[in-house]
Design a protein around this motif. Structure first.
Motif, mmCIF file in Angstrom:
data_model
loop_
_atom_site.group_PDB
_atom_site.id
_atom_site.type_symbol
_atom_site.label_atom_id
_atom_site.label_comp_id
_atom_site.label_asym_id
_atom_site.label_seq_id
_atom_site.Cartn_x
_atom_site.Cartn_y
_atom_site.Cartn_z
ATOM 1 N N PRO A 160 32.897 30.299 -32.349
ATOM 2 C CA PRO A 160 33.642 29.068 -32.033
ATOM 3 C C PRO A 160 32.802 27.837 -32.381
ATOM 4 O O PRO A 160 31.577 27.853 -32.208
ATOM 5 C CB PRO A 160 33.871 29.151 -30.519
ATOM 6 N N CYS A 161 33.447 26.798 -32.896
ATOM 7 C CA CYS A 161 32.690 25.637 -33.375
ATOM 8 C C CYS A 161 33.625 24.491 -33.728
ATOM 9 O O CYS A 161 34.837 24.586 -33.594
ATOM 10 C CB CYS A 161 31.880 26.021 -34.610
ATOM 11 N N THR A 162 33.012 23.411 -34.173
ATOM 12 C CA THR A 162 33.735 22.217 -34.596
ATOM 13 C C THR A 162 33.672 22.124 -36.114
ATOM 14 O O THR A 162 32.624 21.815 -36.671
ATOM 15 C CB THR A 162 33.103 20.957 -33.972
ATOM 16 N N LEU A 163 34.780 22.409 -36.770
ATOM 17 C CA LEU A 163 34.850 22.296 -38.231
ATOM 18 C C LEU A 163 35.694 21.068 -38.572
ATOM 19 O O LEU A 163 36.173 20.375 -37.685
ATOM 20 C CB LEU A 163 35.467 23.558 -38.835
ATOM 21 N N TRP A 164 35.884 20.857 -39.855
ATOM 22 C CA TRP A 164 36.752 19.749 -40.265
ATOM 23 C C TRP A 164 37.419 20.085 -41.576
ATOM 24 O O TRP A 164 37.093 21.103 -42.198
ATOM 25 C CB TRP A 164 35.994 18.429 -40.290
ATOM 26 N N TYR A 165 38.402 19.276 -41.949
ATOM 27 C CA TYR A 165 39.087 19.514 -43.213
ATOM 28 C C TYR A 165 39.207 18.208 -43.969
ATOM 29 O O TYR A 165 39.285 17.124 -43.384
ATOM 30 C CB TYR A 165 40.455 20.181 -43.003
ATOM 31 N N HIS A 166 39.182 18.348 -45.288
ATOM 32 C CA HIS A 166 39.236 17.168 -46.154
ATOM 33 C C HIS A 166 39.587 17.622 -47.563
ATOM 34 O O HIS A 166 39.415 18.792 -47.896
ATOM 35 C CB HIS A 166 37.887 16.432 -46.133
ATOM 36 N N PRO A 167 40.054 16.717 -48.418
ATOM 37 C CA PRO A 167 40.382 17.075 -49.800
ATOM 38 C C PRO A 167 39.115 17.404 -50.605
ATOM 39 O O PRO A 167 38.021 17.003 -50.242
ATOM 40 C CB PRO A 167 41.049 15.825 -50.357
ATOM 41 N N HIS A 168 39.325 18.101 -51.711
ATOM 42 C CA HIS A 168 38.214 18.544 -52.558
ATOM 43 C C HIS A 168 38.601 18.489 -54.032
ATOM 44 O O HIS A 168 38.269 19.397 -54.802
ATOM 45 C CB HIS A 168 37.876 19.993 -52.166
ATOM 46 N N PRO A 169 39.333 17.451 -54.464
ATOM 47 C CA PRO A 169 39.744 17.388 -55.873
ATOM 48 C C PRO A 169 38.515 17.079 -56.734
ATOM 49 O O PRO A 169 37.785 16.123 -56.438
ATOM 50 C CB PRO A 169 40.734 16.224 -55.905
ATOM 51 N N HIS A 170 38.281 17.872 -57.746
ATOM 52 C CA HIS A 170 37.052 17.678 -58.512
ATOM 53 C C HIS A 170 37.040 16.304 -59.165
ATOM 54 O O HIS A 170 37.947 15.924 -59.880
ATOM 55 C CB HIS A 170 36.874 18.776 -59.560
ATOM 56 N N GLY A 171 35.988 15.548 -58.888
ATOM 57 C CA GLY A 171 35.832 14.218 -59.459
ATOM 58 C C GLY A 171 36.429 13.110 -58.623
ATOM 59 O O GLY A 171 36.216 11.931 -58.923
ATOM 60 N N ALA A 172 37.171 13.437 -57.565
ATOM 61 C CA ALA A 172 37.851 12.389 -56.792
ATOM 62 C C ALA A 172 37.687 12.553 -55.283
ATOM 63 O O ALA A 172 38.355 11.875 -54.507
ATOM 64 C CB ALA A 172 39.342 12.360 -57.154
ATOM 65 N N THR A 173 36.792 13.438 -54.862
ATOM 66 C CA THR A 173 36.671 13.711 -53.427
ATOM 67 C C THR A 173 36.202 12.491 -52.641
ATOM 68 O O THR A 173 36.703 12.205 -51.553
ATOM 69 C CB THR A 173 35.730 14.919 -53.206
ATOM 70 N N GLU A 174 35.251 11.735 -53.191
ATOM 71 C CA GLU A 174 34.756 10.553 -52.477
ATOM 72 C C GLU A 174 35.917 9.623 -52.110
ATOM 73 O O GLU A 174 36.062 9.207 -50.967
ATOM 74 C CB GLU A 174 33.731 9.796 -53.328
ATOM 75 N N ARG A 175 36.743 9.345 -53.100
ATOM 76 C CA ARG A 175 37.846 8.402 -52.893
ATOM 77 C C ARG A 175 38.862 8.939 -51.890
ATOM 78 O O ARG A 175 39.328 8.201 -51.009
ATOM 79 C CB ARG A 175 38.507 8.145 -54.259
ATOM 80 N N ARG B 117 39.315 7.075 -48.203
ATOM 81 C CA ARG B 117 40.598 6.457 -47.845
ATOM 82 C C ARG B 117 41.153 6.982 -46.531
ATOM 83 O O ARG B 117 42.099 6.418 -45.996
ATOM 84 C CB ARG B 117 41.632 6.719 -48.934
ATOM 85 N N GLY B 118 40.604 8.106 -46.063
ATOM 86 C CA GLY B 118 40.998 8.522 -44.722
ATOM 87 C C GLY B 118 41.454 9.956 -44.548
ATOM 88 O O GLY B 118 41.834 10.349 -43.444
ATOM 89 N N LEU B 119 41.449 10.754 -45.607
ATOM 90 C CA LEU B 119 41.947 12.126 -45.469
ATOM 91 C C LEU B 119 40.860 13.016 -44.852
ATOM 92 O O LEU B 119 40.075 13.658 -45.550
ATOM 93 C CB LEU B 119 42.400 12.658 -46.833
ATOM 94 N N THR B 120 40.840 13.033 -43.543
ATOM 95 C CA THR B 120 39.812 13.746 -42.786
ATOM 96 C C THR B 120 40.375 14.141 -41.431
ATOM 97 O O THR B 120 40.903 13.294 -40.720
ATOM 98 C CB THR B 120 38.627 12.790 -42.501
ATOM 99 N N GLY B 121 40.254 15.407 -41.057
ATOM 100 C CA GLY B 121 40.652 15.814 -39.710
ATOM 101 C C GLY B 121 39.676 16.844 -39.163
ATOM 102 O O GLY B 121 38.910 17.455 -39.921
ATOM 103 N N LEU B 122 39.713 17.027 -37.854
ATOM 104 C CA LEU B 122 38.857 18.036 -37.217
ATOM 105 C C LEU B 122 39.615 19.349 -37.090
ATOM 106 O O LEU B 122 40.843 19.366 -36.966
ATOM 107 C CB LEU B 122 38.418 17.556 -35.831
ATOM 108 N N PHE B 123 38.858 20.442 -37.102
ATOM 109 C CA PHE B 123 39.444 21.774 -36.952
ATOM 110 C C PHE B 123 38.570 22.510 -35.938
ATOM 111 O O PHE B 123 37.470 22.921 -36.259
ATOM 112 C CB PHE B 123 39.450 22.498 -38.305
#
Ligand code: C2O
Ligand code: CU
Length: 432
Positions: free
Chosen positions: A97-112, A116-122
């Motif tokens: 059990p732990c605190t993970l998170w999720y976010h986009p991973h498009p190659h070359g565009a992840t920073e943007r 911009r806000g695509l981040t959540g906890l899991f």
């Protein structure tokens, strides 16, 4: 919602407008809202499915950072979701059990996409009846009451209040001058219990924080991948992008304390001010009520685990320099490493530059065996999936590739300073 025994979630990546400060809105992206994302929760041993819809006008993905799962469910750059499409990922929760998170991973565009806000906890909750559940229940564990998500992101805003997306040529990427928590500038946390657990996530794209309460310690109870063996009192917790820590803070009635980010010790960096090493911030104001409900003591022992270095049969070395790992930039069509299922490996990772990098491995939680040839400090003795790399220093990581052999689909390893990742500081491995 449970559907045929599968805990199922639906989330949508969408554009919106968000107010980081009341009355001042900017265009942002979010999962199921204008910024950030819902906290997804499932218990160890459950099957989960997440259906991710992309309502943006460009392709994105949803990567489950820190999750042990089959490579085609990982949500990396090989699982892109085109505008208007829905992607379904399904897997069994099979890790601590732990605190993970999720976010986009498009190659070359992840920073943007992350900025911009695509981040959540899991959150992965302990299995009912498990030893970890008993510990979890002794720790503060009521969501939003004494168990608080603290998603930290630095932003910069234009004079008109719009998010500045591209700030050009910084070595580490975008360093904002405004720190936000859960999408709020200048946040305040009212507390009504003697102890509060903060689930800290550095969701920044480039900035490393060193978090603590001036003049007192916090109690570290968990790192990226779950509980540490025993609680550790720390003055500061250094978190580079992607890293998490759970800390318990003790409060007296009526007091007010400021979670602060001190100037982070980034090691021997050549231009400290340019990489954020001289920056300090107030992060979260914590205000205790005049009466506090009692909290249980933090247990003296939390969990046990440990891979035996003698059981490792393969060693690999990864040298990070500029935007290359072992002399090569990321190539989506090239598999860099092939791992045999059922093996325990030791990876030596070296930052060959004079500026910060860190290192994240998909699929596994690793343990840090050494940092610069010495045993790791207490805060690096838990399960980790991301680790800071001081310039010129090697870290040794031990990890086990238990299952999910699949020659078709690779997992990633990369620097989690997202501009570095976007610019090529990433490689791919398959488990066969
Ligand atoms: Cu948090 Cu490969 O990413
Ligand atoms: Cu890097």
């Amino acid at each position: 919602e449970m559907i045929d025994g599968i805990r199922t979630f639906w989330i949508t990546a969408q554009p919106g407008r968000h107010e980081f400060r009341p009355g001042q809105s900017t265009s942002t992206w979010g999962f199921d809202g204008s910024y950030g994302g819902p906290t997804v929760r499932a218990a160890v041993g459950e099957r989960v499915a997440v259906e991710v819809t992309n309502d943006l006008d460009e392709a994105t993905s949803a990567h489950w950072h820190g999750m042990h799962l089959p490579p085609d469910m990982d949500g990396g750059p090989h699982q892109m979701i085109e505008p208007g499409d829905t992607w379904r990922a399904e897997w069994l929760i099979d890790q601590a059990p732990c605190t993970l998170w999720y976010h986009p991973h498009p190659h070359g565009a992840t920073e943007r996409h992350v900025y911009r806000g695509l981040t959540g906890l899991f959150y992965l909750d302990p299995a009912p009846g498990s030893a970890e559940e008993a510990v979890h229940e002794q720790l503060p564990h009521t969501y939003g009451v004494d168990d608080i998500p603290v998603v930290i992101g630095d932003k910069s805003f234009s004079d008109g209040g719009e998010l500045v997306i591209d700030d050009g040529g910084n070595e580490v990427g975008l360093l904002g001058d405004v720190v936000t928590v859960n999408g709020v500038v200048g946040p305040l946390l009212p507390v009504r219990t003697e102890r509060v657990r903060l689930r800290l996530l550095n969701a920044s794209t480039a900035r490393t924080y060193s978090l603590g309460l001036p003049g007192r310690t916090v109690t570290l109870v968990a790192t990226d991948g779950g509980l540490v063996r025993e609680p550790v009192a720390l003055e500061q917790v250094r978190l580079s992008p992607g890293e998490r820590a759970e800390v318990v803070v003790q409060l007296e009635p009526g007091e007010e304390v400021m979670l602060h980010s001190f100037e982070p010790d980034l090691g021997n960096v050549v231009v400290p001010f340019a990489v954020g090493a001289n920056d300090a911030f107030d992060v979260l104001r914590i205000v205790a009520g005049s009466e506090l409900a009692p909290s249980e003591d933090v247990p003296g022992e939390l969990t046990s685990f440990g891979l035996d270095a003698a059981s490792a049969t393969v060693r690999r070395e990864f040298r990070l320099s500029d935007r290359e790992i072992n002399g090569a930039e990321m190539d989506m069509a090239r598999i860099d490493e092939t791992v045999e299922v059922g093996t325990t490996e030791i990876w030596t990772v070296i930052n060959d530059d004079l500026s910060p990098h860190n290192f994240h491995v998909h699929d596994v939680q690793f343990e840090v065996l050494s940092v610069g040839g010495s045993p790791p400090p207490p805060e690096l003795r838990g399960h980790k999936d991301t680790v800071y790399l001081e310039p010129g220093r090697a870290v040794e990581l031990i990890m086990r590739f238990e299952d999910y052999a699949d020659p078709q689909w690779p997992y990633m390893y990369h620097c989690h300073l997202l501009r570095h990742e976007d610019e090529g500081l990433m490689g791919q491995f398959v488990v066969v």
